[in-house]
Structures are given as C-alpha cells and as structure tokens.
Motif scaffolding. Structure first.
Motif, PDB file in Angstrom:
ATOM      1  N   ASP B 461      41.330  41.793  38.870  1.00 40.81           N
ATOM      2  CA  ASP B 461      41.572  40.382  39.134  1.00 40.81           C
ATOM      3  C   ASP B 461      41.663  40.120  40.633  1.00 40.81           C
ATOM      4  O   ASP B 461      41.138  39.145  41.146  1.00 40.81           O
ATOM      5  CB  ASP B 461      42.879  39.982  38.439  1.00 40.81           C
ATOM      6  CG  ASP B 461      43.153  38.500  38.541  1.00 40.81           C
ATOM      7  OD1 ASP B 461      42.318  37.734  38.062  1.00 40.81           O
ATOM      8  OD2 ASP B 461      44.189  38.128  39.105  1.00 40.81           O
ATOM      9  N   GLU B 462      42.318  41.038  41.366  1.00 41.26           N
ATOM     10  CA  GLU B 462      42.493  40.815  42.804  1.00 41.26           C
ATOM     11  C   GLU B 462      41.157  40.892  43.542  1.00 41.26           C
ATOM     12  O   GLU B 462      40.951  40.209  44.528  1.00 41.26           O
ATOM     13  CB  GLU B 462      43.495  41.799  43.401  1.00 41.26           C
ATOM     14  CG  GLU B 462      43.057  43.242  43.318  1.00 41.26           C
ATOM     15  CD  GLU B 462      44.087  44.201  43.925  1.00 41.26           C
ATOM     16  OE1 GLU B 462      45.269  43.847  43.972  1.00 41.26           O
ATOM     17  OE2 GLU B 462      43.680  45.300  44.352  1.00 41.26           O
ATOM     18  N   GLU B 463      40.242  41.722  43.028  1.00 41.75           N
ATOM     19  CA  GLU B 463      38.937  41.825  43.667  1.00 41.75           C
ATOM     20  C   GLU B 463      38.174  40.512  43.515  1.00 41.75           C
ATOM     21  O   GLU B 463      37.517  40.035  44.437  1.00 41.75           O
ATOM     22  CB  GLU B 463      38.147  42.990  43.058  1.00 41.75           C
ATOM     23  CG  GLU B 463      36.724  43.153  43.553  1.00 41.75           C
ATOM     24  CD  GLU B 463      36.612  43.529  45.023  1.00 41.75           C
ATOM     25  OE1 GLU B 463      37.649  43.854  45.631  1.00 41.75           O
ATOM     26  OE2 GLU B 463      35.494  43.483  45.559  1.00 41.75           O
ATOM     27  N   LYS B 464      38.322  39.905  42.351  1.00 45.12           N
ATOM     28  CA  LYS B 464      37.632  38.636  42.132  1.00 45.12           C
ATOM     29  C   LYS B 464      38.112  37.569  43.100  1.00 45.12           C
ATOM     30  O   LYS B 464      37.344  36.717  43.526  1.00 45.12           O
ATOM     31  CB  LYS B 464      37.857  38.154  40.695  1.00 45.12           C
ATOM     32  CG  LYS B 464      37.143  39.011  39.666  1.00 45.12           C
ATOM     33  CD  LYS B 464      37.496  38.566  38.259  1.00 45.12           C
ATOM     34  CE  LYS B 464      37.000  39.552  37.238  1.00 45.12           C
ATOM     35  NZ  LYS B 464      37.529  39.295  35.903  1.00 45.12           N
ATOM     36  N   SER B 465      39.390  37.613  43.420  1.00 45.03           N
ATOM     37  CA  SER B 465      39.893  36.564  44.298  1.00 45.03           C
ATOM     38  C   SER B 465      39.760  36.936  45.772  1.00 45.03           C
ATOM     39  O   SER B 465      39.774  36.068  46.620  1.00 45.03           O
ATOM     40  CB  SER B 465      41.352  36.237  43.959  1.00 45.03           C
ATOM     41  OG  SER B 465      42.162  37.363  44.173  1.00 45.03           O
ATOM     42  N   LEU B 466      39.630  38.212  46.087  1.00 50.53           N
ATOM     43  CA  LEU B 466      39.625  38.595  47.504  1.00 50.53           C
ATOM     44  C   LEU B 466      38.234  38.824  48.071  1.00 50.53           C
ATOM     45  O   LEU B 466      38.054  38.803  49.277  1.00 50.53           O
ATOM     46  CB  LEU B 466      40.472  39.861  47.716  1.00 50.53           C
ATOM     47  CG  LEU B 466      41.967  39.706  47.477  1.00 50.53           C
ATOM     48  CD1 LEU B 466      42.675  41.043  47.586  1.00 50.53           C
ATOM     49  CD2 LEU B 466      42.567  38.720  48.463  1.00 50.53           C
ATOM     50  N   ASN B 467      37.271  39.093  47.224  1.00 50.51           N
ATOM     51  CA  ASN B 467      35.924  39.367  47.731  1.00 50.51           C
ATOM     52  C   ASN B 467      34.988  38.255  47.283  1.00 50.51           C
ATOM     53  O   ASN B 467      34.634  38.159  46.117  1.00 50.51           O
ATOM     54  CB  ASN B 467      35.422  40.716  47.205  1.00 50.51           C
ATOM     55  CG  ASN B 467      34.132  41.131  47.884  1.00 50.51           C
ATOM     56  OD1 ASN B 467      33.466  40.313  48.534  1.00 50.51           O
ATOM     57  ND2 ASN B 467      33.793  42.402  47.752  1.00 50.51           N
TER      58      ASN B 467
END
Lengths: 1083, 494
Positions: B461-467
């Motif tokens: 989930d964090e990758e979706k929001s950070l990249n």
C-alpha cells in the motif's frame, strides 16, 4: 557602590567559570560595561540635592506588609522597592517632591512629602486590574490589559482541588483552545496536550516552563498498538507547589522562547515564601481518592465460547440433516464447544471466541473450571472482576517563613497510587524549596529547587495484551474468580489453554520505573537604577530514569524453551541547562511609558541512554547481566545539542490605553548547517483600550479592548540529522552496519511558523460579565520533515524542509457573576469554547501523503494536501455508486485492498463550563468538559465483530434468526441472502475492513465536582484555615456518540503522549470515576 | 536619558551579543557530529547486514511459513487458517526486500571504494538473488532505476517489466560470475555470514542462482534460458555450481540467544509441547505419505495420535475437525526446533533438479535420469536418510525414474518442490510455473471463485502512495490473484 557592583559580577563570572560558559560571562560583562555608565549618570546628577530621608511601611487593606512595592520620586530616576516587611527608606530632593507608590494589582498612589519623614501607606486594590495580572514570556509579570495577544491563567485552586495525578489532565476543559488526550486509567500513563491544534507532523507539545526554566516533557510515543507507557515527564510537577499557571497560546505570546514555543508555552509559577503575612506558616493538605473502574465495554451475555453454536446455525443443521434427532445440548457438545484439554482435544477448546452455544439456557457442557457436564452459564461480571478499585493518597506539608531580608518555603509531598489493575502502583515523593534573599535593597537572589523520586514496581501494558486479559478474546463464561484462585493456589499452572499463561501470573512480569529528578534555578536580580535592572539566571532540569522489565522463568513460553527468564534494563540520563542574562528597563516619559529588555540565552541539552538485556538466564529469575545465557543485548546512544540566543523586547504604552509590544530573537542552533545556523524572528503586538481611550463610562459596557499581533518563530531540529551514517547491530558477536534509511538534507533551513491573531476583551455590567474572543491563524512552513520515500529508492525517507500546515480558529472565554452576594449565595459561571480548523496545505513535490503514524492493523494516520492533519487511512467497505455496501455471492461484504480516507482525528470544537457556588462557608463547583467530533480507529471496535463478544453481535436476535446485510449484490440487486451472525460478524472479511471501526470522539463529561466547607476557626488563634472538601473526577459521561456508546468505549482515551497514538484506541483499560476527600489546614 | 539613548544602547548591546554569539558557534560542528554512528564502515560488515536482512524477510515466520508456506502447499496456520492480507505486514515484506537490497547495493559500492572485488561480486550476487525473489512475488518491480535517490536523485523509480528485471538480474549475475572466474582480490572478512570467507562457495552460489533464474524463464523464453545454462554447464571450470551439500548456501545461526534461527524463535520448545498454530499442509504430508517418503518424519512431527496429518484448505476448512491442533502435524525438528538451524538460500539438490530439467526439456546435453537421481539423493542425504532407503525410494512406484504414470518432467517438478522445504517462496514459484503438484483447494473465503493457489502478493500500500510511477496496468483480483507472473504460462487458472 562600584566595588559592590563589580563583586557581584565577579561572583557571577565565577559561577559560570566552565570554559564553554566564558563567552556567556563575557556577554554579561559587556552588558555591564555598555550600560552602567549611562544608567548611573542619572543618580549622580541628582545626588547633590538629596537632603530629606523619608521612610515608612506599606501594607495592604488587611494590614499585611507589602514587599516589592515600587516607591519612586516623581519626575526623577530615584526609586526603591519595599523590603519583605513592607518597609522603605528613600532620600528625596525637596519637600515639594512627590512619592509614587506602585504595585501590580493596586492603585498607584502619589503622596506629597511635605514635612513628613514617615509616610505609611495602605494600598488599595485596583478593582479593574484585579485578577488581570499575568505572567508572560520569560516570567515577566504584566497587566493583562497591556497585552496584544491572548493568554489564560489558572490558579492553584483549579489545579489542586480535584486534581488528576497527571497535571495535564487537570487542565482539560479549563482553557480555551487546549486539547487534552488522556492516556486512560492506567497508573502513570501519558497525557497529550496541544494548544491551537496540530501544527507539526512530529511533535506538538507546548513548552513547559517552571519559574522561568524550561522543563522536559518527554512523552512515551506509543503507536496504535500500545505498549508500556512510561508517562510524560511533565506529570512529575506537583500541583501543590503551583501558585499559578499561565497558558501562552500562540507563537505571538511565546516568541521570546524561540523555536520550542511554536506550540505554545505553559508557564508555571511556584509558591514562594513571601506575602503570607504570618510569622509561622504551615500548610497541610491530605487527600484520599478512590478510582473506581466505571466505564465498561458492552459485552453480551447470551452466547459463550466456541464456534457454530448460535441457534440459527443449529436450526440450519437440523434442516440440512432431516433425520437428526440431536438436541441443542447434544449438538452443542458435538459441534460447538466441549472442553477436553485446551489444545483442540475437545471441540473448539483451544481458542477463546464467542460463537458458541447459548448461555443460561440449561445446557450442560464439559468445561475447564467447572468440570464435566456442568451448567453452561454466563458470568456477566467476569471482566469487572478483573479490576479492583484503585486508590490515591496524598499528604503534603509546606512550611513558609519570612523576615526582612529573607523568605522561603519548603514543602514535601508524598503521593501513593495503587492501580485498578492488580499489582500496579506508583509513588512519588517531592521536595520543593524556594528561597528569596534580599541582602541589600538592590540585590534579590532567588533559588527554586525541586527534587523528586518517582517509582513504580509495575506499570500495566496499554493496548493489545493490555490488562493481561485480552478481554475481547475472552469467553463470556470465563470465570475470572476461579482464575485468580487458581493463581493463588498453584501459580502459573493448569491454565485453560495449553501454552497460555494465567493473566495474574503475567502481571508479575514486572515493568518497573524509577525516576529521580531535580530541577530549578538560581536568579540574581540587581537593581541598577530605579528603572533599570540586570538579571542573571541559571536553570537546570535533569533526571535519571531506570526502566526494568522482566519476564519470569515460569511463563509457558520460557518453560517450553527451557529459559530462565528475560529482562531489559534501560538507563536514561536527560539534562538541559539554560543560562540567561537579561537587562530590564522601565521608564515613564510623560504620557508614554516604555519598558523593555535585552537578553541572551545559552542552552545545552544532553541525553544518554544505555541498555542491557538478556534473552535467557542461567539461574532462573536472577535478573542481573552476569547471569545471562547467550549474548547480552547492549545499546548506547548519546545526544548533544546547543543553542545560543539573543533577544530583545520592548513595550510602550501611551496614556494607559494604547499598548505596543515588539520582540526579536536570534538563535544559533548546533543542529543546522553552518550556513543556516543563525536565524532571526520578530513579533509585534498592539492593544487598544477603547473605554479608557474614549473615556466611556457606562453601566452596561464597563471595559472594551481590542488587540492584534503578528509573529514569526523559527525552529531547529534534533541533533545529527545532517550526515549519512551507519547504525550498528551485532550477529554472532560480529558488528553489522546498515546505512541510515533517511537521506540527509543538503541545505537544511530552520522551520518557520507565522501567525497572527486579533481579539477583543469586553466587560459588562460593572465587570460582572466578561467576554474574551480571539481569532488566530498560524501557518508552519519549511517544516523539517522526514518525508517518506518509496523504499525502492534506497531510502525510506528524506530529511528536508517541506510542508505547510495551517491552523486557524476562534477561542472564546466567557465569565459571569450570576449572583454576587458576599453574605448569601454567590454563583459564578465561566465558559470556554474553541474551534480550530486545521489544514495541510502542501507537502513536498507531488507527494500524495505523509505518514504520521503506522497505526494499528493497517489503519494509519496521514497528512494529505488539502486535508486536515491526521487523516485516518484504512480499508473501506466496497460500495456501489449509490454508496450501498456490495456483498458477494455468499451475502458477505466484499473486501478491497485499496485504502481510503475514513475521517480525520481533529475535533470540531472543544469547550468547558465551570459553575461555582458559594454560600456562607460552603462552596460547590463543577466542571463539564466537552469535545465535539474527531474520529479514531478503535481496535476494540475492530475486535467487537469477529470475537462475538459485544452486544452488537447478539442484538436484534441475529444469533437466533441470522441477518441480511443491508447492501446490494454485485449485479446491483438488493441483497436478500440470509447469513448467520457468525458468518457476518465473525467472518474474516472484517480483518480487511477498517471502516466499521472508525468511531466518533464526541463526549460530554462531568469532569470535576468539588464540595467544600470552611470551618470557622476565628476563635482558634493558631489555625488560619481549615477546609474539608469532597472531590470527584470523571463522575459521569453525560453524552457520547452512538458509535462509542453502543460498544461502551470511552471516546476520550488515547495512547501515549506523542503523535503516533493520536487517532487510535486499543483495548482501553476501563476508565474510572474518582472520588474522595481532601482536608486542608493552614497554621 | 531619553528613548533614543535606550534604543541606541540596546542596539549596541544586541550587536555585541550578536557578534560574540556568532563567533562562538564554531564548536557547533563538533557538537553536531554523531557520536553513536560511523560515516565510514567496512564493506564486509555491510554485506553481512544485507545477507541477514534478506534472510530475515524471506525465511522468518510470517512470509516463509504463514504466507508463501500456505500458498506453496507446504505449511499452514491452523485456527484462523485463512490467507492473510494485512496492510502493515504486506508493507513490511516489500520494505524488507528493498531494504535488504539497499544494504547489498551499499556493500557493493563500499567494496568498490575499498577495491575489494570479492565482496563486490558477493554483494552483487546476493542482490540479484533477492531481486529475483522480489519480482517472483510481485511481478513488475522497480529495478534498473532503483536505489538511486542518493546518486541520481531518482525519487520515483520506474517499474521494469518482469522480463526486463530478469535480463538485469542475469547481467548482474554474469558480471559477478566473471569476477569470481578471475580469482578476485580481497578477503570476504567477518561479515560473510553465508560462507565464512570461502570465495569459491560464493562462485558456486552465483552460478547456481544463474541456473535458477534461467530455468524459471525456460518456458516463456527457452532461448535465453538455454544459452545461460549451456554457458555454465559447458564450462564448469569457469562457472562451477553447487554440487555437494557442503556447498549449500545455508545461513547457519550460532544458536546462542538472541542469534537463534528464525523458525525456532517462533516455534521452538525444549519440552516437546507443541502448541503453535504453524503446522504442516495436507498437500505435502499426503504427497510424502503416498510416496512413502522417508523425509516425512524429518519434515514433520507426529500429531497427538502418533501419526501424520496436514491442514486441509477448502470451503470446509474451519468446520473440519481434522484441522485442529491435535490432528495437524507440527513442523519437523530439523527445520523448526533447532536454535542452530539454518535459513536455506539454495541447496545442491535444487541445482541437480535444474540440470535434470534442462537435460530433459531444453535439449542441453546431459543425463537427465542421473541428475534426477543425484538430486533426490542429495535431498535425502541432507535430511539424514541412509543409502538403502534412498535406493528403495528411487525404485518407488512413482518416484522411480521409469516407474508409474507421471511424466519425467512431473517427477522432476514434484521432487524439486519437495526438496524446497523451508524455501517456501521458491516452492510457491515453482508450483506456479509447473502446476505440480496440482493445488486446486484454496482457502475457504476464496474457494468459490478460485481454482489455484494465489498468483501473487499484493503490492505494498505504501508503494502505491509513495511512487507515482506505480503502474496502472497491474491487476490485483481478490488481493492474491489477477496478473500472472510472466513465466507462469498456465492457462485456465484463476
């Protein structure tokens, strides 16, 4: 004279003889060199005319001597202050001279000397100014009407009558614009206080200052999963010693304290020995308060442990097996619950969960605590039975004395708390002393010292595994009393589930805290002339803290692994030193009065941490590192930071109705790169007394003032942020290094907060009604942030200047003397109300969000541009275009792994109303404290569904009839699929859904009640005052939102004192009603 | 005295203070120098951190036992039992792989500065190894632009398609293999937790990983795969591979707390009482039983009744009373109850199975039967099985090369899947590639709509929001399905 002056500064230089302080001393010396020649010119020029000496005593209306009254010869620089006995002696130039007597809160009086050589004076209260004298930044006392910004003051009574063990909690509801989140009812827990909203992603605590010296308020930054709360260190402050507390709310009021004052300042003034007006002063306070666990979760008592036991599922079984003749009891025993060995040997006997057979329906099942075929009954009090009534006793004694040249106060307080969780406690002993010496008319030396010892043998865990019983996971027929008896008889043996520990044994895995702390300061003020004085102050706050957690050898985990127990020992040393040198001036020029100061501050902060741990012990339960089996765990960490500052402030008033204030400060911080190390910030404020200016005299409007101010505050960061380093760990005694996950900044700038506020103060009906309204706007830019980056970049974060957070809002304070009858009934009402609007305007680049907390269970809090601080981000229901929940072919809600904004943590508004009544010797006051809105993710709610423990999982006969989820099927048609309560509430879909666990933080609480009686002691000469009070806190939860009410969750309770726990509730320990008695005697 | 004078005084004062304070901030640089952490460290000790981090993600309980353990048919969690998706844990697995690779990239760079070719090549090998594991769990991943925020200010690394990642990995491994070929200078130092300084073992590991990468892509891109395999097997002097169990890439733990093996950390007991939810899967236990496999008592413990049982996934898994704690076998002592146990990066048996498959399927010249039997023998002997039992097994009705109804390739695939016990990520990948063994009983909540074990892990989930370069083309159906891996050529699976 000159000799004296020099020696004073020599002493001071000697005090500061440490090499690093030499510069500081030089600064002071310089200030003397620069200032003294000019300032003394005045005295020598008038000295030739001195020919008359006037002396006398100044008293108040009750005949008590008044020290510190300013006595000046009008139109000259000649001036002096009265001593501790209220006496003065002054040489005046001629008979025509006029003496001016001035003291804050009193009417300034002028007396023509004439033929008198003795002038005694009784000063009269200035009713208009009474109660309006406030302590402002750097401990400077000012008349409130001269200020161009909002401050609010609390006196000793409101802080020590119905007090909480944590002083922060006591403030809740009493100051407009503060927001307190209590850590709950566990002993020694942290509370969080913020003023005017959250303006930073990493720390929003105001600065605590005691008698002019900053005091550490480190708080345990628990995240959403909880843990051990070691408390917030400002809770060490003993309210018995507080004379008054001033809340400086914005950057405007606090500009002089620098970066740390961005989030406001709480200024505490301790009691001093003077002004008591009695030869022997002894004050004794004694109280006993009971803490009664009172607000419990709403557990159902209809169905017990097991699976597939609900009547609906039994009926379905019969329908699917037409030939079956199983009775409900037979079915239950065969398919739902039957205890054999607590390891799956029976039916569903290995895991506690409440989807089993109906309780109190005459069933007989094999059970752990009651044996074979024993009645299957509910135990509605099994959770309550786990807690006990806690108790706080406090005894405090204070001695005061004063004489012409010295006064002092020495107090001792002992506070003992036993927690509501078995085997938890805390003790604090505080010694506080304040000594004021006035060896000459010009020199005043004050020492304020506090030493305290805080000790807990055992603090409870917060959050998951909190109380030792993860109660949502406990069966409703669980027999707590039996468990306790078993522990008392056998210790940690024969517990219900194989591999699990008796919770009472768990509570003997101690989490101990020892803190020894000293803080205080030494002040020397030297009056250079009647209008100019120099002050030097050295203050220190240090503590050592020892945290010791142990796990006993007898836990099932240790028995299974053959280990002798574990322990972790952490020692923390924290010290902050502040040295200030200040020159103060105050002078009248016709209608214009100017006062100001110039000062310098040296601040040094050091922190050391050392830790030892053993994950196995050779001799069981011998918790010393030489007994370690295997390799000991070790850790150490040091931190050091220094700032130097210079500051100046000037205030001018014209004819007592127009007031201008200007401040400026320059900081140099060791934490910033050399190029950006120095930064300056100013503030300006203006106050205008309308009624005074236009000489409005009205019975309706008795006073009106408007004010406005603007300020900028700069801020630095924590040490060691500027370079890329490796952190070390060991494996097999080999040091392993990992590069830091945060990319260091290239050109880090100080962060900056800009704010303005406008306000008005109005009083009506001869001051019986007053209203104070403030509007403020505060924007923080260039925040020094660790902005999260995708770990695929090789870093998990970048340290840089980014972001813009804006808080704007309104604060209102209202008070009224509804009835004012000194011999009959008096009734005062005070109300405060505040609304804060919070917005994250920008982050960094096109970054979509900034993670404030990792939260719990996948629910996090984020900063998102265009959204308020603290968006709760989690997995929602799958909904169709019309917002209806979509269910799958099984009639159960679909799940998604795409997160969503589920609300934000900020309340809509906060407020409090205090009503005080007085009738003859009785007084009664009560405080209603309230908060509207503010969402949080509740772990209790999250578990309320799947565990089948709460009443919502039995309501509306769902376990008898099943239910149809209110939603639509994937083809858009209305859902008509009936499912069992277990399939819905107990289905695993809810682990992928956070939406149903977002609750509303609204509450209205009866926070405090005090009923007191002052005994008539006029006929007993050696007693001054005798008061007996009934005190109560948190006596009633008057209102909460439906979402918290249906589960029985206290909407107020949070986790820890930092940012990581904001917006999360996790298996809160039930909150308490506190009530008891307090007796106060003054001799 | 007038106002002017005061303000002049103040101005002079302030100026003086300003000059003095500005002057005495020189020591601020020293004050702000971190006393707790170094800015320069030896490459070896960074390499060690990287190896341990990768092991800690791939071979600790959550990913190895619970998640990919369940998907691979080897293991299961009784009780809740379902496939678990938790945002935070999913984030931490993604982060774990990338953080570990970050350390390895750093070790490689520091080794370069030190002029230490051995550590450089070892770090590169381990990074490529981790890169394959990462792409095989998620598919497209940032790789060519990853790890370059510091050097090239790449804040949003683009996603490489899986074939592109495979090409990068092959190139990296080739670079490392060619360095090893030249007897590289530089000692491995104390941080070589895997091979204790034996560069030859690193060389064998490097070439064996190349074989693993090649065989995984052998169905979708047989040309490239065959080329790589031929290059390695055709020149065993330049490109030696793991041939004996003594060369296995196993990270052994000292067994002294706190440095004890990951599964033991969670599961270990000294009393024999076994209550943990992590147990054996019915697919593996049944297979071993059917084949009368002597590894069964090594892989598993008997249940409460003295026999072996595995957890059965499927629509009735929760109400199936044979799925409870007393009936499902625990995990064998060698794997789960040895504090001095190991994290298996790669073993000799797998390498020999790869050879067998290459000989059998890709036309690489070699004796497939010999390689198969050697592989089974290596796996058996690694698990303490004696020669006689191995001989019996190699003559077994299905396990014998020429016996039974299963094809030669199916035999290779099944035996390889068995030999990958405790390498659940790898066993899962192989079962997705080969569909052997057939696993069509999926967890209760997904049983109605899916006929195979999960295809993939959900992206963090964090990758979706950070990249912001996160691709929109990825399909994640019911979290665990959707887009198949590039090398997963199965059809009709969902």
């Amino acid at each position: 004279m000159k000799q004296k002056r020099n020696s004073f500064f020599l002493v001071f230089i000697h005090l500061l003889s440490k090499k690093s302080m030499k510069t500081f001393a030089m600064v002071l010396l310089m200030s003397v060199v620069v200032t003294i020649p000019a300032s003394y010119a005045g005295i020598s020029s008038t000295g030739a005319q001195q020919n008359i000496t006037v002396s006398g005593t100044v008293t108040d209306s009750e005949g008590n001597p008044m020290p510190g009254v300013s006595v000046t010869v009008k139109g000259t620089a000649i001036g002096i202050s009265t001593d501790l006995a209220g006496k003065y002696s002054i040489k005046v130039p001629s008979n025509e001279s006029t003496l001016t007597f001035a003291f804050v809160g009193m009417k300034t009086t002028e007396m023509v000397v004439g033929n008198q050589s003795v002038i005694n004076l009784t000063m009269i209260s200035d009713t208009k100014a009474l109660g309006e004298v406030v302590v402002t930044a750097l401990g400077i006392t000012r008349e409130k009407k001269t200020l161009g910004y909002a401050v609010q003051e609390l006196n000793n009574t409101s802080l020590s009558e119905a007090k909480d063990n944590n002083i922060i909690n006591t403030m809740s509801g009493k100051v407009a614009g503060i927001q307190v989140t209590s850590g709950g009812s566990t002993v020694g827990s942290s509370s969080r206080i913020i003023i005017r909203g959250n303006s930073s992603f990493s720390g929003n605590s105001p600065l605590f200052v005691v008698d002019g010296t900053p005091i550490d308020n480190t708080a345990t930054n628990l995240d959403g999963s909880g843990g051990i709360d070691w408390g917030n260190t400002a809770s060490d402050i003993d309210p018995n010693n507080i004379e008054s507390m001033t809340v400086l709310k914005g950057a405007n009021a606090a500009a002089l304290y620098g970066s740390r004052a961005t989030h406001g300042v709480i200024l505490i003034t301790t009691k001093k020995g003077a002004k008591e007006g009695r030869k022997l002063g002894v004050d004794i306070n004694s109280s006993i308060v009971f803490n009664q666990p009172s607000y419990f979760p709403k557990f159902q008592n209809e169905y017990g442990g097991g699976w597939d036991g609900e009547e609906y599922i039994y009926k379905k079984y019969l329908a699917n097996n037409p030939g079956s003749t199983l009775t409900y009891n037979q079915y239950a025993k065969q398919f739902s619950y039957n205890y054999v060995d607590g390891n799956g040997g029976g039916v569903n006997d290995a895991n506690p969960i409440n989807w089993g057979p109906r309780l109190d329906a005459g069933l007989k099942l094999d059970q752990w605590s009651t044996g074979k075929d024993s009645p299957w009954i509910s135990r509605p009090n099994n959770y309550k039975d786990f807690f006990r009534t806690g108790m706080t006793t406090e005894n405090s004694i204070a001695f005061t004395a004063n004489s012409a040249k010295a006064s002092g106060r020495l107090s001792f307080t002992n506070e003992n708390t036993s927690g509501i969780v078995d085997n938890t406690d805390q003790t604090q002993n505080t010694v506080n002393t304040s000594i004021t010496l006035t060896p000459t008319d010009k020199l005043t030396v004050v020492a304020n010292l506090t030493y305290l010892i805080k000790k807990s043998d055992n603090l409870p865990n917060n959050g998951y595994s909190g109380a030792g019983v993860d109660f949502a996971w406990t069966e409703r027929e669980y027999d707590t009393k039996y468990v306790k008896d078993l522990f008392n008889k056998e210790g940690n043996k024969d517990y219900m589930w194989v591999g699990a520990d008796n919770p009472y044994y768990n509570l003997r895995n101690l989490k101990g805290l020892d803190r020894e702390r000293g803080y205080g300061n030494l002040n020397a003020t030297y009056k250079l002339t009647s209008w100019l004085s120099a002050m030097a102050r050295g203050g220190v706050d240090f503590y050592t803290e020892r945290r010791n957690t142990i796990t006993q050898a007898g836990t099932q985990g240790n028995i299974n692994r053959g280990r002798g127990g574990q322990f972790t020992l952490t020692e923390i040393f924290n010290k902050e030193t502040n040295l200030d040198g200040i020159l103060k001036a105050d002078k009248q020029f016709g209608d214009i009065r100017v006062d100001g100061l110039v000062g310098a501050n040296y601040r040094d902060y050091t922190y050391h941490l050392m830790g030892l741990s053993a994950s196995d012990l050779t001799v069981p339960d011998l918790y010393t590192i030489s007994n370690v089996k295997g390799n000991p765990g070790t850790s150490m960490s040091d931190s050091h930071k220094r700032t130097n500052s210079v500051y100046a402030a000037a205030n001018a008033s014209y004819k007592d109705y127009l007031f201008l204030g200007v401040t400026g400060r320059n900081d140099w911080s060791s934490t910033l790169p050399a190029s950006n190390r120095s930064y300056f910030y100013p503030s300006v404020s203006l106050g205008f007394g309308i009624t005074d200016a236009f000489k409005i005299k009205s019975n309706f409007l008795s006073y009106a003032k408007i004010r406005g101010s603007w300020a900028k505050v700069g801020g630095d960061t924590s040490p060691y942020q500027l370079s890329r380093t490796y952190s070390a760990s060991t494996f097999n005694s080999i040091a392993l290094f990992s590069p830091t996950g945060t990319m260091p900044p290239t050109d880090l700038k100080p962060e900056e907060t800009r704010s303005y506020e406008v306000g008005t103060e109005l009083r009506f009906l001869k001051d019986r009604v007053s209203l104070d309204v403030t509007y403020y706007d505060q924007t923080t830019v260039n925040q020094i942030l660790s902005v999260a980056t995708s770990t695929t970049t090789g870093y998990s974060a970048m340290k840089l200047n980014a972001g813009e957070i804006e808080n704007s809002g309104v604060e209102t304070m209202f008070s009224a003397k509804v009835l004012d009858n000194p011999s009959g009934l008096s009734w005062d009402v005070t109300l405060n109300w505040a609304k804060n609007k919070n917005m994250v305007n920008k982050l960094y680049g096109d970054l979509k969000s900034y993670r404030i907390s990792a939260g719990f269970g996948g629910a996090t809090t984020l900063g998102i541009p265009g959204q308020p601080w603290g968006v709760i981000w989690g997995l929602p229901f799958v909904r169709n275009a019309n917002g209806k929940i979509v269910v799958g072919s099984d009639g159960i809600p679909l799940t998604t792994n795409v997160g969503k904004n589920l609300g934000n943590v900020n309340p809509d508004w906060t407020g409090g109303i205090t009503n005080s009544f007085r009738y003859k010797n009785f007084n009664l006051s009560f405080l209603v404290d309230m908060r509207k809105g503010g969402k949080f993710f509740s772990c209790s709610a999250w578990h309320a569904y799947p565990t089948g423990t709460y009443t919502i999982t039995t309501a509306n006969h769902v376990r008898e009839n099943g239910l149809i989820v209110d939603g639509v099927k994937e083809d858009g048609t209305v859902n008509d699929i009936r499912v069992s309560a277990q399939d819905y509430y107990g289905g695993s879909w809810m682990w992928n859904n956070h939406e149903y666990s977002i609750l509303d933080g609204t509450y209205v609480k009866l926070r405090e009640v005090v009923i007191g009686y002052d005994f008539n002691v006029k006929n007993i000469p050696w007693i001054q005052r005798l008061n007996l009070s009934f005190v109560g806190r948190n006596l009633a939860l008057l209102y909460r939102d439906k979402s918290t009410d249906e589960l029985g969750i206290d909407p107020e309770v949070g986790l820890g004192g930092g940012e990581a726990g904001v917006g999360f509730e996790n298996f809160q320990i039930p909150t308490t009603r506190n009530y008891g008695f307090k007796i106060s005697v003054s001799f | 005295m007038d106002m002017k004078k005061i303000s002049i005084q103040n101005a002079i004062m302030l100026t003086c203070l300003f000059i003095i304070f500005n002057g005495c901030t020189k020591e601020f640089n020293d004050i702000n120098k971190n006393p707790n952490a170094a800015e320069v460290v030896p490459a070896s000790n960074v390499l060690g951190r990287g190896i341990l981090s990768i092991a800690g993600t791939l071979f600790s309980e959550r990913l190895d036992i619970y998640y990919t353990g369940s998907y691979s048919g080897h293991l299961a969690a009784i009780g809740a039992g379902d496939y678990e998706y938790r945002v935070d844990i999913n984030n931490s697995m993604w982060r774990g792989m990338y953080t570990g690779m970050t350390y390895l990239v750093d070790a490689k760079n520091v080794a370069n500065k030190e002029g230490n070719q051995s550590i450089y090549a070892a770090a590169l090998t381990m990074k490529a190894y981790a890169g394959q594991q990462t792409t095989d769990m998620w598919g497209s991943i940032p790789y060519s632009e990853a790890f370059q925020l510091g050097s090239k200010a790449i804040l949003y690394p683009k996603y490489d398609s899986q074939p592109d990642v495979y090409n990068s990995i092959l190139a990296e491994l080739k670079e490392a293999a060619d360095i090893f070929k030249t007897n590289p200078t530089g000692a491995m130092g104390p941080g070589d937790l895997l091979f204790k300084g034996d560069v030859t073992k690193w060389q064998k590991f490097c070439n064996s990983v190349r074989l693993r990468v090649a065989i995984r892509m052998s169905s979708i891109d047989p040309t490239t795969a065959t080329g790589v395999i031929n290059e390695i097997l055709g020149d065993p002097v330049s490109y030696p591979v793991i041939t004996a169990n003594t060369d296995n890439a196993y990270l052994y733990f000292p067994g002294v707390v706190p440095d004890i093996e990951y599964w033991y950390q969670r599961l270990g007991t000294t009393t024999g009482v076994y209550t943990d939810q992590y147990r054996m899967n019915d697919v593996l236990v049944s297979t071993l039983k059917t084949y009368a496999d002597p590894r069964l008592p090594v892989y598993a413990r008997t249940n409460k009744w003295g026999v072996y049982g595995g957890y059965k996934f499927g629509p009735t898994q929760l109400s199936d009373t044979t799925n409870n704690g007393n009936n499902v076998s625990g995990i064998g002592i060698r794997f789960a109850n040895d504090p001095k146990g190991f994290s298996p990066f790669m073993n000799a048996a797998e390498v020999s199975f790869i050879k067998a498959e290459a000989f059998q399927k890709l036309g690489v010249i070699g004796d497939a039967q010999a390689a198969y039997e050697n592989a089974v023998t290596l796996s058996m002997s690694e698990n303490g099985i004696g020669g006689a039992a191995i001989a019996t097994y190699l003559a077994g009705p299905e396990s014998g090369w020429n016996n039974g109804t299963t094809t030669k390739l199916q035999k290779i695939y099944l035996q390889k899947w068995i030999c990958l016990f405790k390498q659940s990520e790898e066993a899962w990948a192989e079962s997705r590639r080969t569909d052997v063994p057939l696993m069509n009983n999926v967890s209760k909540n997904y049983a109605a709509t899916h006929n195979r074990q999960p295809f993939r892990l959900a992206y963090a989930d964090e990758e979706k929001s950070l990249n912001k370069n996160f691709p929109t083309s990825v399909v994640e159906t019911d979290i665990f399905w959707g887009t198949q891996m590039w090398w997963d050529t199965r059809t009709g699976v969902h």
